[in-house]
Design an enzyme around this catalytic site. Structure first.
Site, PDB file in Angstrom:
ATOM      1  N   ASP A 131       0.882  -1.175  -0.070  1.00  0.00           N
ATOM      2  CA  ASP A 131       0.036   0.141  -0.087  1.00  0.00           C
ATOM      3  C   ASP A 131       1.145   1.323   0.012  1.00  0.00           C
ATOM      4  OD1 ASP A 131      -2.308   1.543   0.444  1.00  0.00           O
ATOM      5  OD2 ASP A 131      -1.349   1.643   2.708  1.00  0.00           O
ATOM      6  N   ASP A 140      -0.583   5.230   0.795  1.00  0.00           N
ATOM      7  CA  ASP A 140      -0.580   5.978   1.670  1.00  0.00           C
ATOM      8  C   ASP A 140      -0.717   5.464   3.181  1.00  0.00           C
ATOM      9  OD1 ASP A 140      -1.162   8.591   0.370  1.00  0.00           O
ATOM     10  OD2 ASP A 140      -3.259   7.828  -0.061  1.00  0.00           O
ATOM     11  N   SER A 164      -6.785   4.873   4.212  1.00  0.00           N
ATOM     12  CA  SER A 164      -6.019   5.383   5.401  1.00  0.00           C
ATOM     13  C   SER A 164      -6.686   6.797   5.551  1.00  0.00           C
ATOM     14  CB  SER A 164      -4.578   5.807   5.076  1.00  0.00           C
ATOM     15  OG  SER A 164      -4.232   4.678   4.194  1.00  0.00           O
ATOM     16  N   ASP A 215      -2.254  -0.538   5.819  1.00  0.00           N
ATOM     17  CA  ASP A 215      -2.573   0.073   7.172  1.00  0.00           C
ATOM     18  C   ASP A 215      -4.313   0.172   7.443  1.00  0.00           C
ATOM     19  OD1 ASP A 215      -2.669   2.308   5.099  1.00  0.00           O
ATOM     20  OD2 ASP A 215      -3.377   3.316   6.773  1.00  0.00           O
TER      21      ASP A 215
HETATM   22 MG    MG Z   1      -3.052   3.095   3.201  1.00  0.00          MG
END
Ligand code: MG
Length: 248
Positions: free
Chosen positions: A9, A11, A174, A209
């Site tokens: 990923d 961001d 995110s 995340d």
């Molecule tokens: Mg992210």
């Protein structure tokens, strides 16, 4: 030996709040040197990801706009493998899984006013800079959308059910909400893992995340979450740098 493919990923995983390629670049380089195929898998657009791929010297395939399309550089796989899949476009073969941006815009423009929705398509570049904190150069690349929209703000709840009724999917990244066709990061990763598997045995990894990374965690052998969210299969790490200690 198995080929090791790692989906990353952008961001809040490889990129911090200033979107600079430098810190993430060290991690990407270390992974490539350790023999990983590094595949970016982000809600960012093709042109944004091309910016980071250039900065990081990446030649591998990448997945754009939250699983909406897999971009494979021509000649990356043998023509026997990719020739059967996707369409040729410029220097890529593209496997499209999401909906064209225009179709998503028609729906958002029709219902957006009632909910006070703000997204790339009805924002100026100055507003995009304000919402995202992107430098203007990158904000312009983020506005070149092909398959998805990003909801920055809304005034009234209830739009999610309405978008779903009209065949769109909403996922949380995110920072913002993403609107796509019927796809996700995991579905696109599966397609790519299948192509890699045609060349030999594959061991797959993923790092993210946000909740929109969960479908990706579901389809790989080893998953890692940067930060505090919980996923039954993923191991929590404090930062992407810790990843190197775990996998290399
Ligand atoms: Mg992210």
């Amino acid at each position: 030996m198995k080929m090791r493919v790692i989906f990353l990923d952008l961001d809040k995983t490889l990129l911090g709040d200033d979107y600079s390629p430098e810190p993430g670049g060290k991690v990407v380089t270390a992974l490539v040197e350790a023999g990983f195929e590094v595949v970016l898998n982000s809600s960012k657009t093709r042109t944004e990801q091309e910016y980071y791929r250039r900065a990081w010297n990446l030649m591998s395939p990448f997945i754009v706009e939250n699983g909406s399309a897999v971009y494979i550089p021509r000649n990356y796989f043998s023509p026997k493998i990719t020739g059967k899949f996707g369409v040729g476009r410029g220097c890529y073969r593209v496997i499209e899984l999401g909906k064209p941006y225009e179709e998503i815009r028609v729906v958002l423009d029709a219902i957006g006013g009632g909910y006070g929705l703000k997204y790339y398509g009805n924002s100026t570049v100055e507003e995009v800079v304000e919402f995202t904190g992107l430098p203007e150069e990158l904000a312009r690349l983020a506005m070149m959308r092909e398959y998805s929209e990003t909801l920055f703000r809304w005034k009234k709840e209830g739009f999610e059910a309405e978008l779903e009724r009209r065949g769109l999917r909403i996922s949380r990244g995110s920072r913002f909400l993403n609107v796509t066709g019927d796809t996700d990061k995991g579905r696109a990763a599966e397609v790519l893992i299948r192509l890699y598997s045609l060349t030999g045995p594959v061991e797959s990894f993923a790092v993210g995340d946000g909740p929109n990374d969960f479908p990706l965690f579901d389809v790989v052998d080893h998953a890692y979450i940067v930060g505090d969210l919980n996923h039954p299969k993923a191991r929590n790490i404090s930062s992407i740098k810790e990843l190197l200690e775990v996998v290399t």
